[in-house]
Design a protein around this motif. Structure first.
Motif, mmCIF file in Angstrom:
data_model
loop_
_atom_site.group_PDB
_atom_site.id
_atom_site.type_symbol
_atom_site.label_atom_id
_atom_site.label_comp_id
_atom_site.label_asym_id
_atom_site.label_seq_id
_atom_site.Cartn_x
_atom_site.Cartn_y
_atom_site.Cartn_z
ATOM 1 N N GLY A 1 0.808 -1.206 0.000
ATOM 2 C CA GLY A 1 0.000 0.000 0.000
ATOM 3 C C GLY A 1 0.840 1.253 0.000
ATOM 4 O O GLY A 1 0.543 2.224 -0.704
ATOM 5 N N THR A 2 1.911 1.243 0.780
ATOM 6 C CA THR A 2 2.819 2.393 0.807
ATOM 7 C C THR A 2 3.433 2.606 -0.562
ATOM 8 O O THR A 2 3.509 3.738 -1.066
ATOM 9 N N GLY A 3 3.873 1.517 -1.200
ATOM 10 C CA GLY A 3 4.448 1.633 -2.537
ATOM 11 C C GLY A 3 3.446 2.158 -3.543
ATOM 12 O O GLY A 3 3.769 3.029 -4.368
ATOM 13 N N ALA A 4 2.220 1.656 -3.499
ATOM 14 C CA ALA A 4 1.185 2.114 -4.427
ATOM 15 C C ALA A 4 0.854 3.580 -4.208
ATOM 16 O O ALA A 4 0.598 4.325 -5.168
ATOM 17 N N ALA A 5 0.854 4.017 -2.947
ATOM 18 C CA ALA A 5 0.596 5.433 -2.664
ATOM 19 C C ALA A 5 1.702 6.304 -3.244
ATOM 20 O O ALA A 5 1.431 7.358 -3.843
ATOM 21 N N PHE A 6 2.952 5.901 -3.075
ATOM 22 C CA PHE A 6 4.061 6.645 -3.686
ATOM 23 C C PHE A 6 3.859 6.763 -5.186
ATOM 24 O O PHE A 6 4.070 7.837 -5.778
ATOM 25 N N GLN A 7 3.456 5.666 -5.828
ATOM 26 C CA GLN A 7 3.296 5.689 -7.279
ATOM 27 C C GLN A 7 2.125 6.574 -7.695
ATOM 28 O O GLN A 7 2.227 7.345 -8.663
ATOM 29 N N ALA A 8 1.009 6.492 -6.973
ATOM 30 C CA ALA A 8 -0.136 7.343 -7.301
ATOM 31 C C ALA A 8 0.200 8.815 -7.145
ATOM 32 O O ALA A 8 -0.228 9.655 -7.942
ATOM 33 N N LEU A 9 0.977 9.136 -6.120
ATOM 34 C CA LEU A 9 1.335 10.530 -5.862
ATOM 35 C C LEU A 9 2.487 11.012 -6.740
ATOM 36 O O LEU A 9 2.890 12.175 -6.646
ATOM 37 N N SER B 1 6.529 7.334 6.141
ATOM 38 C CA SER B 1 7.272 7.083 4.900
ATOM 39 C C SER B 1 6.888 8.080 3.816
ATOM 40 O O SER B 1 7.758 8.623 3.116
ATOM 41 N N LEU B 2 5.600 8.337 3.680
ATOM 42 C CA LEU B 2 5.140 9.264 2.647
ATOM 43 C C LEU B 2 5.574 10.698 2.925
ATOM 44 O O LEU B 2 5.765 11.489 1.994
ATOM 45 N N MET B 3 5.772 11.028 4.203
ATOM 46 C CA MET B 3 6.157 12.386 4.577
ATOM 47 C C MET B 3 7.669 12.577 4.646
ATOM 48 O O MET B 3 8.156 13.612 5.078
ATOM 49 N N SER B 4 8.418 11.591 4.201
ATOM 50 C CA SER B 4 9.877 11.692 4.224
ATOM 51 C C SER B 4 10.366 12.803 3.295
ATOM 52 O O SER B 4 9.820 13.021 2.203
ATOM 53 N N ASP B 5 11.420 13.481 3.715
ATOM 54 C CA ASP B 5 12.015 14.535 2.898
ATOM 55 C C ASP B 5 12.751 13.979 1.681
ATOM 56 O O ASP B 5 13.172 14.740 0.811
ATOM 57 N N LYS B 6 12.896 12.656 1.602
ATOM 58 C CA LYS B 6 13.596 12.047 0.477
ATOM 59 C C LYS B 6 12.835 12.218 -0.835
ATOM 60 O O LYS B 6 13.420 12.152 -1.914
ATOM 61 N N ASN B 7 11.520 12.400 -0.739
ATOM 62 C CA ASN B 7 10.703 12.582 -1.942
ATOM 63 C C ASN B 7 9.774 13.768 -1.735
ATOM 64 O O ASN B 7 8.615 13.624 -1.367
ATOM 65 N N PRO B 8 10.281 14.977 -1.940
ATOM 66 C CA PRO B 8 9.489 16.180 -1.634
ATOM 67 C C PRO B 8 8.213 16.308 -2.462
ATOM 68 O O PRO B 8 7.230 16.873 -1.987
ATOM 69 N N LYS B 9 8.206 15.783 -3.699
ATOM 70 C CA LYS B 9 6.992 15.869 -4.519
ATOM 71 C C LYS B 9 5.867 15.073 -3.881
ATOM 72 O O LYS B 9 4.729 15.548 -3.795
ATOM 73 N N VAL B 10 6.181 13.872 -3.423
ATOM 74 C CA VAL B 10 5.170 13.047 -2.765
ATOM 75 C C VAL B 10 4.731 13.688 -1.455
ATOM 76 O O VAL B 10 3.535 13.782 -1.163
ATOM 77 N N LYS B 11 5.683 14.131 -0.669
ATOM 78 C CA LYS B 11 5.368 14.750 0.619
ATOM 79 C C LYS B 11 4.397 15.915 0.455
ATOM 80 O O LYS B 11 3.441 16.063 1.241
ATOM 81 N N ALA B 12 4.611 16.728 -0.562
ATOM 82 C CA ALA B 12 3.761 17.901 -0.780
ATOM 83 C C ALA B 12 2.332 17.520 -1.142
ATOM 84 O O ALA B 12 1.411 18.328 -0.991
ATOM 85 N N ARG B 13 2.142 16.308 -1.614
ATOM 86 C CA ARG B 13 0.819 15.869 -2.041
ATOM 87 C C ARG B 13 0.064 15.098 -0.956
ATOM 88 O O ARG B 13 -1.050 14.652 -1.181
#
Length: 435
Positions: free
Chosen positions: A50-58, A83-95
């Motif tokens: 689910g975490t992986g799918a959320a990253f991909q959707a975002l 995981s989704l709020m990690s600074d490693k992927n700012p585009k995902v975090k912002a969404r």
């Protein structure tokens, strides 16, 4: 119809549907073609997949935001959110825009999460997929759902019925059989099926042989329901056995290239290595011979045994040649074609890219029926290996054996329970009734 009138019409229709269902759904902007409006997503099932799918959707190009999360376990919601709020992927975090009150925990939270979204991601253990898919369709949401889509025949029938409704509502549905979105497979399909490079397909074989997966230790405070759900991979009502949860990918490829499902199966399997009670009730190996309507045989292997040869692949033999992913040879083994593309995209991402593009631009896409047929083929194979009998497709899909618990509650009892030593009953071929 003007854009304003169209929006008003759809809004009123959605509200009327919500009133019938007893929920008040968030009004979807995802139905409007070529719009920059925000597309709101709910994640149902916050584990690793689910975490992986959320990253991909975002990560799609469209304006997508995550607004709700639901899982039976709070720790899963919290870990996924972190995981989704990690600074490693700012585009995902912002969404990620999930308010605390929109993080739902427990067995019923999925309904509230679905109501807040335009698109839902269904990534709980597969046993829950039919009821979650039904609810998402009833609420008129677009859907990404992981495979398999059920663990028993009654669940398959529920998915097929909801699939028809999803088509009627023009909902977009993608199932996580990502090989359908992988360029190497698509190009192989074109050459094998459209160009007939290997001639007529006369036999096939496929494999998912590897070491296996994790185990979660039983803790004293766990109820039986919690223990089985924490170890969902080892219980058939939750997982379907590894022939369904993993080997479905390979079986689905053969169905795809054949253009249909088998008519019968005969198989064998058991527990040769994983004999401890920590491994629940599933087999550690299956071998199934599927027969299709034209007499073609698919030889299928899946195995979870550490230290053995790993193989995850599909192979087709034709009257003029052989094919596997990205490779075609003649019958003598001489190369006829190889897929070479340095720009191949991750198919796990592509399936989300395609889904959201179809939503925004109102293109038809609905994988639900194919997902159900692939899952049912895997269940057919499980029935054959568990029983040791030849099992016909019609008997399997019409089976009334329902694996699901009578109710979902932390103190409720699943249908399979351990003995005094903590061991679960294992199917005995030739003895146990499977259909």
């Amino acid at each position: 119809m003007s854009n304003l009138d169209r929006r008003s019409f759809l809004k009123n229709t959605s509200l009327a549907t919500g009133a019938i269902l007893g929920v008040t759904p968030q009004i979807s902007s995802a139905f409007y073609a070529n719009t920059s409006d925000e597309i709101k997503v709910a994640l149902i099932g916050c584990g690793g997949r689910g975490t992986g799918a959320a990253f991909q959707a975002l990560s799609v190009k469209e304006n997508v935001t995550l607004v709700a999360m639901a899982d039976a376990f709070k720790d899963r919601v919290d870990k996924c959110y972190t995981s989704l709020m990690s600074d490693k992927n700012p585009k995902v975090k912002a969404r990620v825009k999930v308010a605390e009150e929109n993080k739902f925990v427990g067995f019923e939270g999925y309904k509230k999460a679905i109501a807040l979204a335009d698109v839902v991601i269904l990534t709980t253990p597969p046993g829950f997929r039919p009821i979650h898919f039904e609810e998402a369709v009833a609420q008129g949401k677009h859907i990404f759902m992981e495979k398999p889509v059920a663990t028993d025949a009654p669940g398959i029938r529920r998915v097929l019925k909801a699939a028809e409704e999803s088509k009627r509502k023009n909902l977009k549905v993608v199932v996580g059989l990502q090989r359908h979105y992988q360029k190497s497979y698509l190009e192989t399909y074109d050459r094998v099926i459209n160009q007939k490079v290997i001639g007529d397909i006369v036999s096939a074989r496929c494999y998912w042989n590897n070491d296996g997966v994790w185990v979660v230790k039983r803790e004293k405070e766990m109820t039986e329901m919690e223990y089985q759900m924490r170890n969902w991979y080892y219980f058939v009502w939750l997982c379907g056995d590894h022939i369904c949860e993993q080997h479905i990918h390979n079986i689905d490829v053969i169905n795809w290239f054949k253009g249909g499902h088998p008519t019968e199966a005969i198989g064998m399997g058991g527990r040769e290595v994983r004999k401890g009670n920590e491994y629940g009730e599933i087999f550690d190996h299956h071998y199934v011979e599927f027969q299709y309507g034209d007499g073609m045989i698919l030889n299928s292997q899946c195995r979870h045994q550490p230290g053995t040869v790993s193989n995850v692949s599909e192979h087709l033999v034709g009257s003029k040649g052989r094919a596997t992913e990205g490779k075609i040879t003649d019958l003598a083994g001489n190369s006829l074609w190889r897929h070479r593309d340095a720009d191949d995209k991750n198919p796990y991402q592509v399936e989300h890219d395609v889904l959201f593009d179809c939503i925004v631009n109102n293109k038809p896409i609905n994988d639900a029926e194919n997902g159900a047929m692939a899952t049912m083929t895997s269940i057919l194979g499980r029935m054959a290996s568990y029983s040791g009998q030849k099992v016909k497709w019609e008997d399997a899909i019409n089976s009334n054996i329902n694996l699901m618990p009578d109710k979902f509650d932390w103190n409720a009892m699943p249908k399979t329970l351990p003995d005094s030593n903590g061991f679960y009953p294992i199917p005995v071929p030739g003895k146990d009734k499977i259909i």
